[in-house]
Structures are given as structure tokens and as C-alpha cells.
Design a protein around this motif. Structure first.
Motif, PDB file in Angstrom:
ATOM      1  N   LEU A  62       5.665  55.281 -89.204  1.00 29.41           N
ATOM      2  CA  LEU A  62       5.751  56.688 -88.810  1.00 29.41           C
ATOM      3  C   LEU A  62       4.371  57.240 -88.454  1.00 29.41           C
ATOM      4  CD1 LEU A  62       8.326  58.000 -91.450  1.00 29.41           C
ATOM      5  CD2 LEU A  62       8.739  57.552 -89.013  1.00 29.41           C
ATOM      6  N   GLU A  63       3.349  56.771 -89.172  1.00 31.73           N
ATOM      7  CA  GLU A  63       1.986  57.214 -88.851  1.00 31.73           C
ATOM      8  C   GLU A  63       1.549  56.642 -87.502  1.00 31.73           C
ATOM      9  OE1 GLU A  63      -2.146  58.110 -91.141  1.00 31.73           O
ATOM     10  OE2 GLU A  63      -1.072  56.304 -91.768  1.00 31.73           O
ATOM     11  N   ASP A  64       1.846  55.386 -87.248  1.00 34.01           N
ATOM     12  CA  ASP A  64       1.516  54.776 -85.952  1.00 34.01           C
ATOM     13  C   ASP A  64       2.183  55.517 -84.800  1.00 34.01           C
ATOM     14  OD1 ASP A  64      -0.007  52.849 -87.233  1.00 34.01           O
ATOM     15  OD2 ASP A  64       1.517  51.267 -87.053  1.00 34.01           O
ATOM     16  N   THR A  87       3.780  65.727 -89.137  1.00 32.57           N
ATOM     17  CA  THR A  87       3.108  66.337 -87.988  1.00 32.57           C
ATOM     18  C   THR A  87       4.133  67.182 -87.213  1.00 32.57           C
ATOM     19  OG1 THR A  87       3.641  64.507 -86.511  1.00 32.57           O
ATOM     20  CG2 THR A  87       1.558  64.338 -87.750  1.00 32.57           C
ATOM     21  N   ALA A  88       3.655  67.904 -86.217  1.00 34.57           N
ATOM     22  CA  ALA A  88       4.578  68.671 -85.364  1.00 34.57           C
ATOM     23  C   ALA A  88       5.570  67.732 -84.683  1.00 34.57           C
ATOM     24  CB  ALA A  88       3.791  69.483 -84.338  1.00 34.57           C
ATOM     25  N   ALA A  89       5.075  66.582 -84.230  1.00 31.35           N
ATOM     26  CA  ALA A  89       5.974  65.599 -83.614  1.00 31.35           C
ATOM     27  C   ALA A  89       6.984  65.077 -84.637  1.00 31.35           C
ATOM     28  CB  ALA A  89       5.175  64.435 -83.025  1.00 31.35           C
ATOM     29  N   GLY A  90       6.567  64.946 -85.890  1.00 34.11           N
ATOM     30  CA  GLY A  90       7.475  64.514 -86.947  1.00 34.11           C
ATOM     31  C   GLY A  90       8.560  65.546 -87.220  1.00 34.11           C
ATOM     32  N   ARG A  91       8.189  66.823 -87.186  1.00 36.77           N
ATOM     33  CA  ARG A  91       9.187  67.889 -87.369  1.00 36.77           C
ATOM     34  C   ARG A  91      10.205  67.874 -86.219  1.00 36.77           C
ATOM     35  NH1 ARG A  91       7.913  70.661 -91.661  1.00 36.77           N
ATOM     36  NH2 ARG A  91       5.731  70.885 -92.244  1.00 36.77           N
ATOM     37  N   ALA A  92       9.707  67.660 -85.017  1.00 39.72           N
ATOM     38  CA  ALA A  92      10.612  67.588 -83.861  1.00 39.72           C
ATOM     39  C   ALA A  92      11.543  66.373 -83.986  1.00 39.72           C
ATOM     40  CB  ALA A  92       9.817  67.525 -82.563  1.00 39.72           C
ATOM     41  N   ALA A  93      10.990  65.236 -84.415  1.00 35.18           N
ATOM     42  CA  ALA A  93      11.809  64.033 -84.597  1.00 35.18           C
ATOM     43  C   ALA A  93      12.846  64.244 -85.696  1.00 35.18           C
ATOM     44  CB  ALA A  93      10.914  62.837 -84.925  1.00 35.18           C
ATOM     45  N   LEU A  94      12.467  64.960 -86.752  1.00 35.95           N
ATOM     46  CA  LEU A  94      13.410  65.258 -87.828  1.00 35.95           C
ATOM     47  C   LEU A  94      14.537  66.146 -87.315  1.00 35.95           C
ATOM     48  CD1 LEU A  94      14.360  65.261 -90.759  1.00 35.95           C
ATOM     49  CD2 LEU A  94      12.675  67.077 -91.212  1.00 35.95           C
ATOM     50  N   ASP A  95      14.199  67.173 -86.559  1.00 35.97           N
ATOM     51  CA  ASP A  95      15.236  68.057 -85.999  1.00 35.97           C
ATOM     52  C   ASP A  95      16.189  67.275 -85.102  1.00 35.97           C
ATOM     53  OD1 ASP A  95      14.155  70.216 -87.334  1.00 35.97           O
ATOM     54  OD2 ASP A  95      13.074  70.989 -85.583  1.00 35.97           O
ATOM     55  N   GLU A  96      15.636  66.431 -84.246  1.00 35.34           N
ATOM     56  CA  GLU A  96      16.458  65.609 -83.359  1.00 35.34           C
ATOM     57  C   GLU A  96      17.311  64.631 -84.170  1.00 35.34           C
ATOM     58  OE1 GLU A  96      15.633  62.061 -80.206  1.00 35.34           O
ATOM     59  OE2 GLU A  96      14.379  63.851 -80.016  1.00 35.34           O
ATOM     60  N   GLY A  97      16.715  64.056 -85.200  1.00 32.94           N
ATOM     61  CA  GLY A  97      17.438  63.118 -86.048  1.00 32.94           C
ATOM     62  C   GLY A  97      18.575  63.778 -86.810  1.00 32.94           C
ATOM     63  N   ARG A  98      18.354  64.988 -87.290  1.00 32.97           N
ATOM     64  CA  ARG A  98      19.425  65.719 -87.986  1.00 32.97           C
ATOM     65  C   ARG A  98      20.603  65.956 -87.048  1.00 32.97           C
ATOM     66  NH1 ARG A  98      15.394  69.879 -90.791  1.00 32.97           N
ATOM     67  NH2 ARG A  98      15.296  68.946 -92.863  1.00 32.97           N
ATOM     68  N   THR A  99      20.289  66.373 -85.839  1.00 31.05           N
ATOM     69  CA  THR A  99      21.348  66.623 -84.855  1.00 31.05           C
ATOM     70  C   THR A  99      22.106  65.337 -84.544  1.00 31.05           C
ATOM     71  OG1 THR A  99      20.098  68.449 -83.893  1.00 31.05           O
ATOM     72  CG2 THR A  99      21.801  67.452 -82.505  1.00 31.05           C
ATOM     73  N   GLY A 100      21.372  64.266 -84.319  1.00 31.18           N
ATOM     74  CA  GLY A 100      21.998  62.984 -84.022  1.00 31.18           C
ATOM     75  C   GLY A 100      22.823  62.465 -85.188  1.00 31.18           C
ATOM     76  N   TRP A 101      22.292  62.601 -86.407  1.00 26.21           N
ATOM     77  CA  TRP A 101      23.014  62.125 -87.587  1.00 26.21           C
ATOM     78  C   TRP A 101      24.310  62.906 -87.771  1.00 26.21           C
ATOM     79  CZ3 TRP A 101      23.636  58.182 -90.548  1.00 26.21           C
ATOM     80  CH2 TRP A 101      24.409  58.320 -91.695  1.00 26.21           C
ATOM     81  N   THR A 102      24.262  64.217 -87.611  1.00 29.45           N
ATOM     82  CA  THR A 102      25.453  65.046 -87.779  1.00 29.45           C
ATOM     83  C   THR A 102      26.539  64.625 -86.785  1.00 29.45           C
ATOM     84  OG1 THR A 102      24.137  66.882 -88.616  1.00 29.45           O
ATOM     85  CG2 THR A 102      26.322  67.418 -87.776  1.00 29.45           C
TER      86      THR A 102
END
Length: 114
Positions: A62-64, A87-102
Motif C-alpha cells: 500500500l505504501e509503494d 494518504t489522500a489517494a488511500g482515502r479515495a481508494a477506500l471510498d472506491e473500495g467500499r462502493t465496489g464491495w457493497t
């Protein structure tokens, strides 16, 4: 005739697919965490039994990818610990991941109940 996959093995395979998302979510909840502290947060969320040898490679990946950053913090009662931050990119990835997971979980529920 093949034998059924043991429940623990099946759940282990499911977790491999979503562990990155679980780590991002834990960091979002905690604000920051060092590796073993993160294991505790994941255990509290119902993912007990994870080992550092599982989580540390995820954190490194995730850091890479620029989704988390880390820094060494010197503690008063022991050695320095490497803390991880979203990071900001991590927050965006989390938001996208939540949507995809749901969406995926909804499809699986339909498939299993349909």
C-alpha cells in the motif's frame, strides 16, 4: 469426488481478496497505527488471527502504491515504531473500495439466495 473446502480455508481465501481494503479502513478509523496496533484494530473489527507476516507485506504494498505513508516515531518506553497513515489517494481508494464491495456483496447475496 472432491472434498468440500474447509471453512477456515475458504474464509482465508476471501480475506486475501479484501485485506487491503480492511487495512485502509482500519487506518481511516484509527488515524494512524503501527503494525501490531493495526492487528488489534483488525481483530476488534472481527478479523482476529491475522499475523504480522500477513499485514506488513500489505502495508508495504500500500505504501509503494502511495495509498499509505509511514514514519518512524520514537516512544518514551521502548524502541521507535513505524506508524502508518492513510494518504489522500488511500482515502479515495477506500471510498472506491467500499462502493465496489457493497455492490459485490449485493450480487453475492442475490446469487446465494436466488
Amino acid at each position: 469426488m472432491s472434498r468440500p473446502v474447509p471453512r477456515a480455508d475458504r474464509e482465508s481465501q476471501w480475506l486475501k481478496g479484501v485485506l487491503d481494503l480492511a487495512v485502509l479502513a482500519a487506518l481511516a478509523r484509527e488515524g494512524s497505527a503501527y503494525g501490531y496496533g493495526l492487528l488489534g484494530s483488525l481483530a476488534e473489527a472481527g478479523l482476529a488471527g491475522l499475523k504480522g507476516g500477513t499485514v506488513y507485506p500489505v502495508l508495504g504494498r500500500l505504501e509503494d502504491e502511495g495509498l499509505v505513508r509511514s514514519e518512524w516515531v520514537v516512544g518514551g518506553a521502548g524502541p521507535a515504531r513505524r506508524y502508518f497513515f492513510l494518504t489522500a489517494a488511500g482515502r479515495a481508494a477506500l471510498d472506491e473500495g467500499r462502493t465496489g464491495w457493497t455492490a459485490f456483496a449485493g450480487r453475492m447475496t442475490t446469487a446465494l439466495e436466488g
